[in-house]
Design an enzyme around this catalytic site. Structure first.
Site, PDB file in Angstrom:
ATOM      1  CG  HIS A 163      -3.234   3.223   1.925  1.00 53.35           C
ATOM      2  ND1 HIS A 163      -3.747   2.797   0.719  1.00 53.35           N
ATOM      3  CD2 HIS A 163      -3.339   2.165   2.785  1.00 53.35           C
ATOM      4  CE1 HIS A 163      -4.132   1.538   0.844  1.00 53.35           C
ATOM      5  NE2 HIS A 163      -3.901   1.133   2.082  1.00 53.35           N
ATOM      6  CB  CYS A 182      -0.937   0.005   1.197  1.00 54.43           C
ATOM      7  SG  CYS A 182      -1.975  -1.452   1.242  1.00 54.43           S
ATOM      8  CG  ASN A 220      -6.704  -1.297   1.132  1.00 60.52           C
ATOM      9  OD1 ASN A 220      -5.950  -0.886   0.250  1.00 60.52           O
ATOM     10  ND2 ASN A 220      -6.260  -1.754   2.291  1.00 60.52           N
TER      11      ASN A 220
HETATM   12  O1  UT7 Z   1      -3.864  -1.300   3.452  1.00 61.79           O
HETATM   13  C1  UT7 Z   1      -3.038  -1.421   4.563  1.00 61.79           C
HETATM   14  C2  UT7 Z   1      -3.284  -2.663   5.268  1.00 61.79           C
HETATM   15  N1  UT7 Z   1      -4.618  -2.882   5.756  1.00 61.79           N
HETATM   16  C3  UT7 Z   1      -5.158  -2.194   6.777  1.00 61.79           C
HETATM   17  O2  UT7 Z   1      -4.681  -1.179   7.194  1.00 61.79           O
HETATM   18  C4  UT7 Z   1      -6.361  -2.796   7.450  1.00 61.79           C
HETATM   19  C5  UT7 Z   1      -6.231  -2.643   8.929  1.00 61.79           C
HETATM   20  N2  UT7 Z   1      -7.250  -3.323   9.704  1.00 61.79           N
HETATM   21  C6  UT7 Z   1      -8.560  -2.987   9.685  1.00 61.79           C
HETATM   22  O3  UT7 Z   1      -8.975  -2.117   8.944  1.00 61.79           O
HETATM   23  C7  UT7 Z   1      -9.489  -3.672  10.651  1.00 61.79           C
HETATM   24  O4  UT7 Z   1      -8.725  -4.386  11.596  1.00 61.79           O
HETATM   25  C8  UT7 Z   1     -10.523  -4.610   9.990  1.00 61.79           C
HETATM   26  C9  UT7 Z   1     -11.529  -3.791   9.189  1.00 61.79           C
HETATM   27  C10 UT7 Z   1      -9.814  -5.599   9.078  1.00 61.79           C
HETATM   28  C11 UT7 Z   1     -11.296  -5.399  11.042  1.00 61.79           C
HETATM   29  O5  UT7 Z   1     -11.951  -4.495  11.917  1.00 61.79           O
HETATM   30  P1  UT7 Z   1     -11.904  -4.701  13.500  1.00 61.79           P
HETATM   31  O6  UT7 Z   1     -12.729  -3.651  14.101  1.00 61.79           O
HETATM   32  O7  UT7 Z   1     -10.442  -4.770  13.867  1.00 61.79           O
HETATM   33  O8  UT7 Z   1     -12.647  -6.079  13.696  1.00 61.79           O
HETATM   34  P2  UT7 Z   1     -12.093  -7.446  14.315  1.00 61.79           P
HETATM   35  O9  UT7 Z   1     -11.123  -8.070  13.386  1.00 61.79           O
HETATM   36  O10 UT7 Z   1     -11.633  -7.175  15.724  1.00 61.79           O
HETATM   37  O11 UT7 Z   1     -13.401  -8.301  14.374  1.00 61.79           O
HETATM   38  C12 UT7 Z   1     -14.494  -7.957  15.224  1.00 61.79           C
HETATM   39  C13 UT7 Z   1     -15.608  -8.948  14.977  1.00 61.79           C
HETATM   40  C14 UT7 Z   1     -15.163 -10.402  15.023  1.00 61.79           C
HETATM   41  O12 UT7 Z   1     -16.198 -11.155  15.606  1.00 61.79           O
HETATM   42  P3  UT7 Z   1     -16.092 -11.653  17.130  1.00 61.79           P
HETATM   43  O13 UT7 Z   1     -14.841 -12.473  17.223  1.00 61.79           O
HETATM   44  O14 UT7 Z   1     -16.030 -10.386  17.948  1.00 61.79           O
HETATM   45  O15 UT7 Z   1     -17.353 -12.441  17.332  1.00 61.79           O
HETATM   46  C15 UT7 Z   1     -15.053 -10.767  13.566  1.00 61.79           C
HETATM   47  O16 UT7 Z   1     -15.236 -12.145  13.344  1.00 61.79           O
HETATM   48  O17 UT7 Z   1     -16.172  -8.734  13.672  1.00 61.79           O
HETATM   49  C16 UT7 Z   1     -16.188  -9.982  12.974  1.00 61.79           C
HETATM   50  N3  UT7 Z   1     -16.021  -9.711  11.551  1.00 61.79           N
HETATM   51  C17 UT7 Z   1     -17.060  -9.463  10.734  1.00 61.79           C
HETATM   52  N4  UT7 Z   1     -18.387  -9.421  10.940  1.00 61.79           N
HETATM   53  C18 UT7 Z   1     -19.166  -9.128   9.885  1.00 61.79           C
HETATM   54  C19 UT7 Z   1     -14.878  -9.639  10.842  1.00 61.79           C
HETATM   55  N5  UT7 Z   1     -15.153  -9.337   9.556  1.00 61.79           N
HETATM   56  C20 UT7 Z   1     -16.496  -9.240   9.455  1.00 61.79           C
HETATM   57  C21 UT7 Z   1     -17.375  -8.952   8.401  1.00 61.79           C
HETATM   58  N6  UT7 Z   1     -18.697  -8.900   8.662  1.00 61.79           N
HETATM   59  N7  UT7 Z   1     -16.935  -8.696   7.144  1.00 61.79           N
END
Ligand code: UT7
Length: 328
Positions: free
Chosen positions: A255, A114, A285
């Site tokens: 980004h 990225c 992204n």
């Molecule tokens: O481009 C440069 C590199 N990339 C980035 O910079 C991305 C950086 N990371 C992020 O943007 C975020 O960490 C994410 C968007 C990927 C994830 O968001 P989060 O708020 O960190 O969510 P999480 O991974 O902590 O997940 C929270 C919950 C989980 O459920 P439980 O374990 O709490 O029951 C996940 O399983 O949300 C669940 N979850 C979803 N639910 C519905 C994860 N993805 C989804 C989804 N739909 N698509």
């Protein structure tokens, strides 16, 4: 010594749009979750017969027209991508061929995930400063849909396809052009955002395909934390070096990975959100392409004037990160 300046911008987004509602039918997710957690509403998906060079070629024509550049003028091609047409030859060579650029000019790809476009801008600046080039076609372009695991809701809702192109030339006046920049990497954190297979470490095999090891694997939370810290630090470093206050940044072009990362970066650096490119809702992204696509959108909306301080800021796999300030 002349510094790099952007004489023209262009972008191309594939015609097909995949909305959050479309994704609801593919994995266990919801428009509400994706919008609240990421800020993404839709993303563009390349057609089956489109490769990254095709996207770059389409984005190059408006960029060259804006810069008043014809194919004979381009004297270097740099394509920043992690989804090249082939491992070799470089996508830059296919772009050279497709646009009918002069044979013999240097053409190469940069792999910095990225942060690719940011890295490319710094390399183009070095070429301009040393007299190695006078008209660089610099693109960030990706077809991330080809390396997305469409059964993994943690990642498949995040990525999209597209290309952004800039024509980089020596600044027309010493007060304009790239003023300050920084670029960094830390390979110790490489495993947190990786495409495990398809290279020499794990070449393609029936097992790697079955295990979906050719797709993006990401520890989202870890990446998130590092991204906020690194993007804020890089922006502050470059603003200090350029002696520009956050209030004087006319356009902030970070980004686009997650709206919450953008909000946190703005809050930490003191740059108002109103002066920040927020295109993530429409493009998702797109890795190396998000900065040049966002820049082109703002440029064509007339949001940048001569002499304005434009700040670029990126973070991505590697990890890689950095920032650059340009007087427009
Ligand atoms: O481009 C440069 C590199 N990339 C980035 O910079 C991305 C950086 N990371 C992020 O943007 C975020 O960490 C994410 C968007 C990927 C994830 O968001 P989060 O708020 O960190 O969510 P999480 O991974 O902590 O997940 C929270 C919950 C989980 O459920 P439980 O374990 O709490 O029951 C996940 O399983 O949300 C669940 N979850 C979803 N639910 C519905 C994860 N993805 C989804 C989804 N739909 N698509």
């Amino acid at each position: 010594m002349a510094r790099a300046w952007i004489a023209g911008t262009g972008a191309y987004l594939p015609a097909k749009v995949l909305t959050n509602f479309d994704l609801e039918k593919m994995v266990d997710t919801s428009d509400e979750w994706i919008t609240q957690r990421t800020g993404i509403r839709e993303r563009h998906i390349a057609a089956d017969d489109e490769a990254v060079s095709d996207l770059v070629i389409k984005a190059s024509r408006p960029a060259m027209a804006m810069a008043g550049a014809v194919p004979q003028d381009i004297d270097a091609v740099i394509i920043c991508t992690i989804t090249p047409d082939n491992n070799f030859p470089s996508t830059a060579c296919w772009v050279q061929k497709g646009l009918g650029l002069r044979a013999g000019i240097p053409a190469f790809d940069i792999s910095a995930a990225c942060s690719g476009f940011l890295y490319g801008l710094i390399v183009a600046d070095s070429l301009i400063q040393t007299g190695g080039a006078k008209c660089v076609l610099l693109a960030g372009a990706e077809i991330l849909s080809r390396i997305t695991n469409w059964t993994d809701r943690n990642t498949c809702v995040l990525f999209g396809d597209g290309a952004g192109v800039t024509i980089v030339t020596p600044s027309p006046d010493p007060r304009r052009g790239l003023v300050a920049s920084c670029w960094h990497a830390d390979g110790n954190l490489g495993d947190l955002l990786v495409q495990p297979a398809g290279g020499s470490r794990l070449p393609a095999s029936a097992e790697t395909v079955a295990g979906r090891l050719h797709t993006i694997h990401m520890s989202g939370n870890e990446v998130f934390k590092h991204a906020v810290r690194a993007m804020a630090q890089a922006a502050e470093t470059v603003l200090a070096e350029a002696q520009v206050s956050p209030a004087d940044v006319k356009l902030f072009v970070p980004h686009q990975a997650n709206i919450r990362i953008l909000e946190a970066t703005c809050q930490r650096t003191g740059i108002p959100l109103e002066r920040t490119v927020l295109a993530i809702d429409r493009i998702g992204n797109v890795s190396a392409a998000t900065i040049p696509i966002g820049l082109d959108m703002s440029n064509r909306e007339g949001k940048i004037s001569t002499g304005d301080a434009v700040l670029f800021d990126a973070f991505g796999g590697g990890f890689t990160w950095g920032a650059a300030l340009m007087r427009w």
